[in-house]
Design an enzyme around this catalytic site. Sequence first.
Site, PDB file in Angstrom:
ATOM      1  N   GLU A 150     -18.213  43.473 -32.018  1.00  0.00           N
ATOM      2  CA  GLU A 150     -18.483  44.073 -33.336  1.00  0.00           C
ATOM      3  C   GLU A 150     -17.974  45.516 -33.426  1.00  0.00           C
ATOM      4  O   GLU A 150     -17.406  45.931 -34.447  1.00  0.00           O
ATOM      5  CB  GLU A 150     -19.994  44.029 -33.601  1.00  0.00           C
ATOM      6  N   VAL A 153     -14.363  47.305 -34.765  1.00  0.00           N
ATOM      7  CA  VAL A 153     -14.006  47.636 -36.152  1.00  0.00           C
ATOM      8  C   VAL A 153     -15.234  48.259 -36.810  1.00  0.00           C
ATOM      9  O   VAL A 153     -16.294  47.644 -36.862  1.00  0.00           O
ATOM     10  CB  VAL A 153     -13.588  46.371 -36.947  1.00  0.00           C
ATOM     11  N   GLY A 207     -14.474  68.003 -33.853  1.00  0.00           N
ATOM     12  CA  GLY A 207     -14.533  66.893 -32.890  1.00  0.00           C
ATOM     13  C   GLY A 207     -14.211  65.546 -33.507  1.00  0.00           C
ATOM     14  O   GLY A 207     -14.398  64.505 -32.873  1.00  0.00           O
ATOM     15  N   ASP A 221      -4.514  53.427 -34.751  1.00  0.00           N
ATOM     16  CA  ASP A 221      -5.891  52.956 -34.567  1.00  0.00           C
ATOM     17  C   ASP A 221      -6.247  51.946 -35.671  1.00  0.00           C
ATOM     18  O   ASP A 221      -6.803  50.871 -35.393  1.00  0.00           O
ATOM     19  CB  ASP A 221      -6.839  54.176 -34.617  1.00  0.00           C
ATOM     20  N   LYS A 225      -7.072  47.687 -35.620  1.00  0.00           N
ATOM     21  CA  LYS A 225      -8.234  47.053 -36.268  1.00  0.00           C
ATOM     22  C   LYS A 225      -7.792  45.948 -37.227  1.00  0.00           C
ATOM     23  O   LYS A 225      -8.466  44.922 -37.363  1.00  0.00           O
ATOM     24  CB  LYS A 225      -9.066  48.121 -36.978  1.00  0.00           C
TER      25      LYS A 225
END
Length: 341
Positions: A150, A153, A207, A221, A225
């Site tokens: 889970e 994503v 951050g 990234d 996904k």
Amino acid sequence: MKHRVTLIGCGTVGQGLLELLRDGREDLATQHGAEFSLVGVSDLRMGSAEASTGLDVGAVLDAAKRGSFDGLPGSERKRDAIGMIQEVPADILAEATHTDLQTGDPGLTHIRSALTAGRSVVTTNKGPIVLALRELTELARTHGAHLRFEGTVMSGTPVLSVATRDLAGDRIQEIRGILNGTTNYILTRMEIGESYDDALADAQKKGYAEAKPDADVEGYDAQAKVVILAAALMGTELPLSKVPCEGITGITPDMIATARDAGQRYKLISSVRRGAGGVEASVRPMALDLDDPLAAIGGTMNAIDFRTSLLGPLTIVGPGAGRRETGFALLSDLLSVHRAR
Ligand SMILES: NC(=O)c1ccc[n+]([C@@H]2O[C@H](COP(=O)([O-])OP(=O)(O)OC[C@H]3O[C@@H](n4cnc5c(N)ncnc54)[C@H](OP(=O)(O)O)[C@@H]3O)[C@@H](O)[C@H]2O)c1
């Protein structure tokens, strides 16, 4: 029911999971009838610890904050991840090492090894799922184990479980999402007049962005996904190279202003849809009309918008990263395995 759990990778997410297991112990037992006993933990930098009767999770967390498991009961016997997976009897592996989208390792080797030994796996690691979901699903089936991912994503925001369990019987036609919080934060700052460079520097200071931000700002990234969504929810394995990907580095303040004048807003949109030629996917910046549900998603928040045959539109909004948020993804997967076992 008692489940013996090993944790490989005790960084941000691994520690998030341990906090939730420490704090939620009683509720898990009384509300769900589940006891998760941490029988082993292994981390590249901190070393390892193991106890067949279960480690003291609070003590493991304290040791992790110090940066070493040395001194913990069960830390004398140094085991690397593979040794721990193969030799320490356990029911479930929680895999939370770093993502590598080229090789999938070390996570892919860890997950293969655990499933082959009949251990179920919960993971937040995108690499193995992007590269080998079909193989791993088959491995789990053959060995009577379960695989849950889970958190790959939208972190702990339930997306895959909602789509596979609650939308069963419906058919997902299209998925569009804002699946990367860093780029959404940068675009949100640019909306209020900041340059791309200033917005990125601000994201790095807070951050939200890495010192080397390419994986986020170039869209890689989000691309990973999209591959996971296509495989898990539309049954189509797309290699990363088959998903056109454009990040946000080309978005200028002029483009943002022109979109605003036209009643639109730029978002980095990941999409997967069933087309005439099969499942198609892409990641690219798009100017959305302001009444689009995804146009309202600001800051680091993520969202996903399903279009289905029976229900029509369904939008889920929630966090896409964070220690406890992603630790929660592992916890909800542990409970899912608990129910399945
Ligand atoms: N952080 C989030 O919000 C988030 C959200 C969604 C998904 N994820 C995914 O979750 C995973 C974990 O993320 P994270 O933020 O916790 O990363 P992290 O803080 O870098 O933690 C990863 C840990 O794994 C350890 N490790 C690396 N290789 C190992 C090996 N072979 N054996 C044992 N331990 C090993 C690392 O040790 P060293 O430090 O010594 O290398 C580090 O302590 C990643 O795949 C990430 O993409 C994270």
